[in-house]
Design a protein around this motif. Structure first.
Motif, PDB file in Angstrom:
ATOM      1  N   VAL A  27       0.871  -1.153   0.072  1.00 13.52           N
ATOM      2  CA  VAL A  27      -0.009  -0.023  -0.019  1.00 13.52           C
ATOM      3  C   VAL A  27       0.794   1.244  -0.007  1.00 13.52           C
ATOM      4  O   VAL A  27       0.577   2.292  -0.628  1.00 13.52           O
ATOM      5  N   VAL A  84       4.350  -0.931   3.603  1.00 19.77           N
ATOM      6  CA  VAL A  84       3.198  -1.420   4.398  1.00 19.77           C
ATOM      7  C   VAL A  84       2.506  -2.147   3.529  1.00 19.77           C
ATOM      8  O   VAL A  84       1.968  -1.834   2.485  1.00 19.77           O
ATOM      9  N   SER A  90      -1.140  -4.631   2.794  1.00 18.61           N
ATOM     10  CA  SER A  90      -2.507  -4.950   3.379  1.00 18.61           C
ATOM     11  C   SER A  90      -2.649  -6.478   3.524  1.00 18.61           C
ATOM     12  O   SER A  90      -2.185  -6.937   2.652  1.00 18.61           O
ATOM     13  N   SER A  92      -9.218  -5.020   9.413  1.00 11.65           N
ATOM     14  CA  SER A  92      -8.208  -4.624   8.058  1.00 11.65           C
ATOM     15  C   SER A  92      -6.695  -4.344   8.625  1.00 11.65           C
ATOM     16  O   SER A  92      -6.307  -3.243   8.765  1.00 11.65           O
ATOM     17  N   TYR A 136      -2.423  -4.419   8.624  1.00 11.08           N
ATOM     18  CA  TYR A 136      -1.596  -4.462   7.835  1.00 11.08           C
ATOM     19  C   TYR A 136      -0.199  -4.767   8.499  1.00 11.08           C
ATOM     20  O   TYR A 136       0.199  -4.815   9.714  1.00 11.08           O
TER      21      TYR A 136
END
Length: 90
Positions: free
Chosen positions: A9, A17, A19, A54, A56
């Motif tokens: 991302v 980073v 996801s 969600s 990361y």
């Protein structure tokens, strides 16, 4: 065993980073190697951030390795060993 983490991302200097799409949080441990689709090591898992729905994965990128936004990364997961028989006084 290699498991897909997801797509990059953001890629600030020295980090990436990613996801978390195809992986559970319990499978990610600090220090596990991260590779790209060609199987070349790009770094290691440093941390898991974000909320439960969600998350990361923060990847610490190795010097000289290149990671681009949108690239898929994979985690090299080692099978967990059992604790074995417990020995000692009871």
């Amino acid at each position: 065993m290699i498991k897909r983490i997801g797509r990059v991302v953001s890629a600030p200097k020295g980090f990436a980073v990613v996801s978390m799409e195809g992986l559970q949080v319990k499978d990610v441990r600090q220090g596990l190697p991260v590779v790209n689709k060609d199987g070349v090591r790009v770094g290691y898992a440093s941390d898991v951030i974000g909320n439960v729905r969600s998350p990361y994965v923060v990847v610490r990128v190795d010097p000289g390795a290149k990671v681009e936004v949108g690239e898929e990364l994979f985690l090299v997961v080692q099978e967990r060993r059992g604790r074995g028989r417990r020995k000692g006084r009871r």
